[in-house]
Design a protein around this motif. Structure first.
Motif, short mmCIF file in Angstrom:
data_model
loop_
_atom_site.label_atom_id
_atom_site.label_comp_id
_atom_site.label_asym_id
_atom_site.label_seq_id
_atom_site.Cartn_x
_atom_site.Cartn_y
_atom_site.Cartn_z
N SER A 151 1.90 -1.61 1.68
CA SER A 151 3.04 -0.81 2.12
C SER A 151 4.28 -1.06 1.27
O SER A 151 5.25 -0.29 1.33
N SER A 152 4.27 -2.12 0.46
CA SER A 152 5.40 -2.40 -0.42
C SER A 152 5.32 -1.65 -1.75
O SER A 152 6.28 -1.65 -2.52
N MET A 153 4.18 -1.02 -2.04
CA MET A 153 4.02 -0.36 -3.34
C MET A 153 4.94 0.85 -3.45
O MET A 153 5.29 1.48 -2.45
N PRO A 154 5.33 1.21 -4.67
CA PRO A 154 6.19 2.38 -4.87
C PRO A 154 5.51 3.66 -4.43
O PRO A 154 4.29 3.70 -4.21
N LYS A 155 6.28 4.73 -4.32
CA LYS A 155 5.72 6.02 -3.92
C LYS A 155 4.61 6.43 -4.88
O LYS A 155 4.75 6.35 -6.09
N GLY A 156 3.46 6.85 -4.30
CA GLY A 156 2.32 7.25 -5.11
C GLY A 156 1.49 6.08 -5.59
O GLY A 156 0.63 6.24 -6.47
N GLY A 157 1.70 4.90 -5.02
CA GLY A 157 1.00 3.70 -5.47
C GLY A 157 -0.52 3.81 -5.32
O GLY A 157 -1.03 4.39 -4.38
N VAL A 158 -1.23 3.21 -6.30
CA VAL A 158 -2.69 3.24 -6.32
C VAL A 158 -3.21 1.82 -6.47
O VAL A 158 -2.80 1.09 -7.37
N LEU A 159 -4.16 1.44 -5.60
CA LEU A 159 -4.84 0.16 -5.72
C LEU A 159 -6.25 0.41 -6.24
O LEU A 159 -6.98 1.23 -5.70
N ILE A 160 -6.63 -0.33 -7.29
CA ILE A 160 -7.95 -0.23 -7.90
C ILE A 160 -8.66 -1.56 -7.70
O ILE A 160 -8.19 -2.60 -8.16
N ASN A 161 -9.79 -1.53 -7.02
CA ASN A 161 -10.49 -2.78 -6.67
C ASN A 161 -11.86 -2.82 -7.33
O ASN A 161 -12.78 -2.12 -6.94
N THR A 162 -11.99 -3.67 -8.35
CA THR A 162 -13.30 -3.95 -8.93
C THR A 162 -13.65 -5.41 -8.76
O THR A 162 -14.49 -5.96 -9.49
N ALA A 163 -13.02 -6.06 -7.80
CA ALA A 163 -13.24 -7.49 -7.55
C ALA A 163 -14.34 -7.67 -6.52
O ALA A 163 -15.47 -7.24 -6.69
N ARG A 164 -14.02 -8.26 -5.41
CA ARG A 164 -14.98 -8.49 -4.33
C ARG A 164 -14.32 -8.06 -3.03
O ARG A 164 -13.29 -7.40 -3.03
N LYS A 165 -14.90 -8.45 -1.90
CA LYS A 165 -14.38 -8.03 -0.60
C LYS A 165 -13.20 -8.91 -0.20
O LYS A 165 -13.34 -9.88 0.53
N ILE A 167 -10.19 -7.22 0.69
CA ILE A 167 -9.27 -6.28 1.33
C ILE A 167 -9.27 -6.48 2.84
O ILE A 167 -10.33 -6.58 3.48
N ASP A 168 -8.10 -6.54 3.43
CA ASP A 168 -7.94 -6.48 4.88
C ASP A 168 -8.02 -5.00 5.26
O ASP A 168 -7.05 -4.26 5.12
N GLU A 169 -9.18 -4.59 5.71
CA GLU A 169 -9.42 -3.15 5.92
C GLU A 169 -8.52 -2.57 7.00
O GLU A 169 -8.04 -1.43 6.88
N GLN A 170 -8.29 -3.30 8.07
CA GLN A 170 -7.41 -2.79 9.12
C GLN A 170 -5.98 -2.66 8.62
O GLN A 170 -5.26 -1.72 8.97
N GLY A 171 -5.56 -3.60 7.78
CA GLY A 171 -4.23 -3.51 7.18
C GLY A 171 -4.13 -2.33 6.24
O GLY A 171 -3.09 -1.65 6.19
N LEU A 172 -5.19 -2.07 5.49
CA LEU A 172 -5.21 -0.91 4.60
C LEU A 172 -5.10 0.38 5.41
O LEU A 172 -4.32 1.28 5.06
N ILE A 173 -5.86 0.48 6.49
CA ILE A 173 -5.82 1.68 7.33
C ILE A 173 -4.41 1.89 7.88
O ILE A 173 -3.88 3.01 7.85
N ARG A 174 -3.80 0.83 8.35
CA ARG A 174 -2.45 0.94 8.91
C ARG A 174 -1.46 1.42 7.85
O ARG A 174 -0.64 2.32 8.10
N ALA A 175 -1.54 0.84 6.65
CA ALA A 175 -0.62 1.24 5.58
C ALA A 175 -0.83 2.69 5.20
O ALA A 175 0.13 3.44 4.97
N PHE A 176 -2.08 3.13 5.13
CA PHE A 176 -2.38 4.50 4.74
C PHE A 176 -1.99 5.50 5.83
O PHE A 176 -1.65 6.65 5.53
N GLU A 177 -2.04 5.07 7.08
CA GLU A 177 -1.58 5.94 8.16
C GLU A 177 -0.07 6.16 8.08
O GLU A 177 0.42 7.26 8.37
N GLU A 178 0.66 5.14 7.66
CA GLU A 178 2.11 5.23 7.58
C GLU A 178 2.58 5.84 6.26
O GLU A 178 3.68 6.41 6.22
N ARG A 179 1.77 5.72 5.20
CA ARG A 179 2.17 6.18 3.88
C ARG A 179 1.15 7.19 3.37
O ARG A 179 0.07 6.82 2.90
#
Length: 245
Positions: A151-165, A167-179
């Motif tokens: 949620s701190s990323m600038p407008k239009g922010g993109v996260l690219i994940n080629t690492a491992r698991k 990600i806090d998936e619930q946190g991601l969902i919450r951020a995407f619901e708000e942004r």
């Protein structure tokens, strides 16, 4: 553990790749079995995947609609290891400004590569249009990338994940619901991937299977490295790439 317990004469396990979360390290350590990985052998393949994913999501997954160029944008590298260094080089070649956060790398090395060193992970996410994630999955990192950072990323922010698991998936969902402007593309499908796709459509994308090392060159390099490391260990006792020390 069941496989390891059945292999009574096993002395070494070499994971042909960088990640080794599919090996039971505790079981191997209990039995005195050396576990190694082959770092760096598939780094270029993963870095090229990052670039292709970044462009793919920026161009609306190659479907109609106005996309965005990556040139002139800010690329943040989260962990400046073998893959991160190559991603940084490719990002600069695409006309991006590149910064990185890695507390284990001397900032002077980053600066020599033309990469800006940032002091905190929070600063990296807050100041990057794209963040390429390369941290390993450990007890400390699993679930560490969540609501606050996204949620701190600038407008239009993109996260690219080629690492491992990690990600806090619930946190991601919450951020995407708000942004409604955030996007996420991953080489590691989330546990909640069907829900993410249903809720957020083209703002999220996961590869059908992990593609990071799926090139002929990467497979050959990693396989040869694994064979050489096995021989070197059995003949000379070399444990250079041991991960269960």
């Amino acid at each position: 553990r069941e496989v390891i317990d059945a292999a009574r004469n096993l002395k070494i396990v070499v994971r042909a790749g960088a990640g080794y979360d599919n090996v039971d390290l505790a079981a191997c350590t209990e039995r005195g079995i050396v576990v190694m990985n082959t770092p760096g052998q598939n780094s270029n393949a993963v870095a090229e995947l990052v670039v292709s994913m970044m462009i793919f999501i920026s161009l609306n997954q190659f479907t109609p609609g106005r996309g965005a160029e990556v040139s002139g944008k800010r690329l943040g590298i989260h962990a400046y290891g073998n893959v991160g260094r190559i991603v940084a080089r490719y990002g600069r070649a695409l006309g991006m400004s590149v910064k990185a956060f890695d507390p284990f790398v001397d900032p002077r090395q980053l600066e020599a590569d033309g990469v800006e060193a940032v002091g905190t992970v929070e600063e990296l996410y807050a100041s990057s249009d794209y963040v390429s994630l390369h941290i390993p999955a450990t007890a400390q990192t699993r679930g560490s990338i969540g609501y606050e950072l996204l949620s701190s990323m600038p407008k239009g922010g993109v996260l690219i994940n080629t690492a491992r698991k990690v990600i806090d998936e619930q946190g991601l969902i919450r951020a995407f619901e708000e942004r409604a402007d955030l996007k996420y593309i991953t080489d590691i499908a989330a546990e909640a991937q069907p829900l993410l796709t249903e809720k957020f459509g083209k703002r999220v994308f996961a590869t059908p299977k992990k593609m990071g090392a799926e090139t002929a060159e990467a497979n050959l390099n990693a396989g040869l490295a694994a064979a050489r490391q096995t021989v070197d260990f059995l003949k000379n006792g070399n444990r250079r790439f041991q991960v269960n020390k």
